[in-house]
Design an enzyme around this catalytic site. Structure first.
Site, PDB file in Angstrom:
ATOM      1  N   GLU A  29      59.282  12.807  77.481  1.00  0.00           N
ATOM      2  CA  GLU A  29      58.474  13.766  76.725  1.00  0.00           C
ATOM      3  C   GLU A  29      57.266  13.066  76.102  1.00  0.00           C
ATOM      4  O   GLU A  29      57.427  12.158  75.293  1.00  0.00           O
ATOM      5  CB  GLU A  29      59.343  14.418  75.649  1.00  0.00           C
ATOM      6  N   GLU A  60      66.423  16.713  77.804  1.00  0.00           N
ATOM      7  CA  GLU A  60      66.975  15.366  77.936  1.00  0.00           C
ATOM      8  C   GLU A  60      67.997  15.257  79.072  1.00  0.00           C
ATOM      9  O   GLU A  60      68.039  14.244  79.773  1.00  0.00           O
ATOM     10  CB  GLU A  60      67.617  14.943  76.611  1.00  0.00           C
ATOM     11  N   PHE A  83      63.653  10.412  70.661  1.00  0.00           N
ATOM     12  CA  PHE A  83      64.443   9.851  69.575  1.00  0.00           C
ATOM     13  C   PHE A  83      65.875   9.743  70.074  1.00  0.00           C
ATOM     14  O   PHE A  83      66.359  10.631  70.775  1.00  0.00           O
ATOM     15  CB  PHE A  83      64.415  10.739  68.322  1.00  0.00           C
ATOM     16  N   ILE A  87      69.464  12.277  72.444  1.00  0.00           N
ATOM     17  CA  ILE A  87      70.095  11.814  73.678  1.00  0.00           C
ATOM     18  C   ILE A  87      71.438  12.495  73.931  1.00  0.00           C
ATOM     19  O   ILE A  87      71.930  12.509  75.063  1.00  0.00           O
ATOM     20  CB  ILE A  87      70.266  10.281  73.626  1.00  0.00           C
ATOM     21  N   HIS A 129      66.656  12.424  63.239  1.00  0.00           N
ATOM     22  CA  HIS A 129      65.662  11.478  63.754  1.00  0.00           C
ATOM     23  C   HIS A 129      65.933  10.047  63.296  1.00  0.00           C
ATOM     24  O   HIS A 129      65.043   9.199  63.382  1.00  0.00           O
ATOM     25  CB  HIS A 129      64.248  11.873  63.309  1.00  0.00           C
TER      26      HIS A 129
END
Length: 322
Positions: A29, A60, A83, A87, A129
């Site tokens: 991204e 993702e 970040f 994931i 984050h």
């Protein structure tokens, strides 16, 4: 040799690798036009073109899945997850495909793929984050898990990871992206993934750490004149067991410092390894300094993560134990 931040060192590594190997594909991204949210891939789209630096949708699971397919087909994918917290939507691909491919095909397929992602705290990003989730990946057999602590290692470890014929999770401590600078060769070089870095030598105790907490540990021991071996693991799985055991056998005391939560984490595995294989050498309990076992808070992140006070409390307790 150039003085670089970690971001620049990682960018240099990707540039060197792509220049040498035209099968390498970057994807993720905003990695192309914007150069990544932290600018690690800045300038690479202009140099290598849109066929090798791919901006992807916000998906993702798809990013990792496409990377696996590309790497199976003869390319070498280096996806970025913006970040590490994002994931988890791709964990099926990571755990059931990426980590298992060599085993489920009896070695007929390998997966030369490096999955990069910024991780841990440092930007007060709160619970979505700022997570340090290395234990998830270290617990998954078939994955090599790497995290650098300085610009020189960042470039050399990334290039070593790219050379591997098996999948790597490459965790980049975001708090160190611009916080540290160091001399880094402009040319291609590697750092051994199998060897920890002994940053400081001392006789009183062993401090084991990695990634985002390494500069904090070094600042703490230097400021307080602690006579310690300080070990930067570099690679979390497989970690350098010999370096740890050799040091603990010399000092008889150990403190482990990580930013990840305490329960069921990497520090527990290191502690268990020491207890199982060097207990006869220990003169004090093994202590761990970690983040709190709660979601990462917005306003109180500096209290949530390890700090000098917490580290010195553990060090003094180990040194004073009789």
């Amino acid at each position: 040799m150039t003085t670089m931040t970690m971001v620049k060192a990682l960018n240099s590594a990707l540039d060197n690798a792509m220049e040498r190997d035209d099968s390498i594909i970057l994807m993720g991204e905003d990695v192309g036009v914007d150069g990544g949210v932290f600018r690690v891939t800045d300038g690479l789209l202009a140099k290598y073109g849109k066929e090798r630096v791919l901006d992807t949708p916000l998906a993702e699971l798809g990013i990792v899945g496409f990377g696996i397919g590309m790497s199976m087909a003869g390319l070498k994918a280096i996806p970025e997850i913006q970040f590490q917290d994002f994931i988890y939507t791709a964990m099926d691909q990571i755990i059931n495909q990426m980590a298992k491919l060599r085993y489920r095909t009896n070695g007929d397929y390998t997966l030369p793929m490096v999955l990069r992602t910024p991780y841990a705290g440092g930007v007060h990003g709160g619970p979505y984050h700022s997570q340090a989730g290395e234990a998830y990946f270290a617990h998954t057999q078939g994955l090599t898990v790497v995290t650098p602590s300085n610009p020189y290692d960042a470039k050399g470890l990334l290039l070593s990871s790219i050379e591997l014929n098996d999948p790597v999770i490459f965790l980049e401590p975001k708090r160190l992206y611009y916080a540290t600078k160091g001399d880094v060769p402009d040319d291609y070089y590697t750092v051994d993934l199998r060897k920890a870095n002994i940053l400081k030598e001392g006789d009183d105790l062993t401090i084991i750490t990695y990634g985002p907490t390494v500069p904090l540990v070094m600042d703490t021991v230097n400021k307080n004149n602690v006579n310690a071996d300080v070990i930067d693991l570099r690679t979390i799985n497989p970690f350098d067991v010999d370096a740890i055991l050799n040091s603990v056998k010399k000092t008889s005391r150990a403190v482990i410092v990580t930013e990840s939560p305490r329960l069921f984490g990497v520090s527990a595995e290191i502690s268990a390894t020491i207890a199982e294989r060097a207990i006869d050498y220990l003169a004090a309990p093994i202590l761990r300094v970690s983040s709190l076992d709660i979601p990462v808070p917005f306003a109180l992140e500096d209290y949530y993560v390890p700090n000098e006070q917490k580290i010195m409390k553990a060090i003094n307790k180990v040194l004073q134990y009789r």
